[in-house]
Write an enzyme that holds these catalytic residues in place. Structure first.
Site, PDB file in Angstrom:
ATOM      1  N   HIS A  42       0.858  -1.193   0.000  1.00  0.00           N
ATOM      2  CA  HIS A  42       0.000   0.000   0.000  1.00  0.00           C
ATOM      3  C   HIS A  42       0.896   1.246   0.000  1.00  0.00           C
ATOM      4  CE1 HIS A  42      -3.618   2.338   0.602  1.00  0.00           C
ATOM      5  NE2 HIS A  42      -2.921   3.067   1.444  1.00  0.00           N
ATOM      6  N   GLU A  86       9.841   4.207  -6.025  1.00  0.00           N
ATOM      7  CA  GLU A  86      11.289   3.975  -6.165  1.00  0.00           C
ATOM      8  C   GLU A  86      11.978   3.791  -4.815  1.00  0.00           C
ATOM      9  OE1 GLU A  86      11.941   6.534 -10.283  1.00  0.00           O
ATOM     10  OE2 GLU A  86      12.620   7.366  -8.381  1.00  0.00           O
ATOM     11  N   GLU A 105      -9.539  -9.522   7.113  1.00  0.00           N
ATOM     12  CA  GLU A 105     -10.889  -9.159   6.664  1.00  0.00           C
ATOM     13  C   GLU A 105     -11.066  -7.645   6.547  1.00  0.00           C
ATOM     14  OE1 GLU A 105     -10.249 -11.274   9.116  1.00  0.00           O
ATOM     15  OE2 GLU A 105     -10.949 -13.191   8.306  1.00  0.00           O
TER      16      GLU A 105
HETATM   17  C1  GAR Z   1       1.286   0.893  -6.309  1.00  0.00           C
HETATM   18  O1  GAR Z   1       1.622   2.202  -5.926  1.00  0.00           O
HETATM   19  C2  GAR Z   1       0.651   0.159  -5.134  1.00  0.00           C
HETATM   20  O2  GAR Z   1       1.208   0.501  -3.901  1.00  0.00           O
HETATM   21  C3  GAR Z   1      -0.778   0.634  -5.243  1.00  0.00           C
HETATM   22  O3  GAR Z   1      -1.051   0.617  -6.622  1.00  0.00           O
HETATM   23  C4  GAR Z   1       0.164   0.895  -7.344  1.00  0.00           C
HETATM   24  C5  GAR Z   1       0.354  -0.154  -8.393  1.00  0.00           C
HETATM   25  O4  GAR Z   1       1.473   0.123  -9.196  1.00  0.00           O
HETATM   26  N1  GAR Z   1      -1.660  -0.201  -4.478  1.00  0.00           N
HETATM   27  C6  GAR Z   1      -2.714   0.281  -3.790  1.00  0.00           C
HETATM   28  O5  GAR Z   1      -3.048   1.446  -3.804  1.00  0.00           O
HETATM   29  C7  GAR Z   1      -3.472  -0.759  -2.966  1.00  0.00           C
HETATM   30  N2  GAR Z   1      -4.422  -0.141  -2.115  1.00  0.00           N
HETATM   31  P1  GAR Z   1       2.182  -1.010 -10.078  1.00  0.00           P
HETATM   32  O6  GAR Z   1       1.077  -1.686 -10.905  1.00  0.00           O
HETATM   33  O7  GAR Z   1       3.132  -0.252 -10.964  1.00  0.00           O
HETATM   34  O8  GAR Z   1       2.891  -1.974  -9.166  1.00  0.00           O
END
Ligand code: GAR
Length: 208
Positions: free
Chosen positions: A110, A178, A148
């Site tokens: 996240h 990064e 959950e």
């Molecule tokens: C990432 O920043 C990840 O942390 C976020 O989506 C992006 C996906 O990037 N996830 C969330 O927000 C989950 N709640 P990616 O497809 O380039 O890995």
């Protein structure tokens, strides 16, 4: 050897960090047995193909309702039989049955320091928009086990990242990826694959 399934929705830069980590030997004892995307035509699928990893699309658009999508998704996961499921930018509400069956065997990345900027409606670029709106000076990323609750499972790792003057959501997202995401997600997988962590009382502890 830890068999992992990586679930994705978009660009797949975190998937790439895992592929690269395994190749470079910074993630050991780990094999990616498959990739599932909920979206067609995304870059993640190209990345999987290039790395020779079997990839499948299971899209809610192909099912009459959410329950049928959830069932197809869970059936596919069970068929693949992974030791660990990695949600690497998988922007789908995870079915409860799935969480129950794979307790402490699903991890999520996240893009904030949980419990800030998480929960319903906080995903992808939106997280960084909200962080900039609030004017925080430090943000970061969190890897956690999925339970959950939404973004409420035991925290495995976190890494702070500075917000800089003039940041746009895109600039901040790039820096968080990064400096934090591509570092802590591969490291967490390596820790799990090598039996270095365990969950006790809903918290992750490092084994002695
Ligand atoms: C990432 O920043 C990840 O942390 C976020 O989506 C992006 C996906 O990037 N996830 C969330 O927000 C989950 N709640 P990616 O497809 O380039 O890995």
């Amino acid at each position: 050897m830890l068999k992992i399934l990586v679930c994705v929705s978009g660009g797949g830069t975190n998937l790439q960090a895992i592929i690269d980590g395994i190749k470079a030997g910074s993630i050991t004892n780990t094999e990616i047995i498959g990739v599932i995307s909920n979206n067609y035509g995304v870059k993640s699928l190209e990345r999987a193909e290039k790395a020779g990893i079997p990839a499948e699309v299971i899209s809610p658009k192909d099912f009459a309702d959410r329950a049928q999508f959830n069932k197809a998704f869970l059936d596919k996961v069970k068929e693949m039989n992974p030791d660990l499921v990695v949600l690497a930018g998988f922007l789908v509400r995870i079915p409860e049955e799935f969480v129950k069956e794979y307790s402490n065997r699903i991890v999520n990345i996240h893009p904030s320091l949980i419990p800030s900027f998480c929960g319903v409606g906080y995903y992808g670029l939106k997280v960084h928009e909200k962080a900039l709106e609030r004017g925080v000076k430090i943000t970061g990323a969190t890897v956690h086990f999925v339970n959950e609750g939404m973004d409420e499972g035991p925290i495995i790792a976190q890494k702070p990242v500075a917000v800089e003057d003039g940041d746009t959501p895109e600039m901040l997202q790039k820096r968080v990826m990064e400096q934090a995401e591509w570092v802590i997600l591969p490291k967490a997988i390596d820790d799990i694959a090598n039996g270095r962590i365990e969950v006790v009382n809903n918290k992750v502890i490092r084994k002695a």
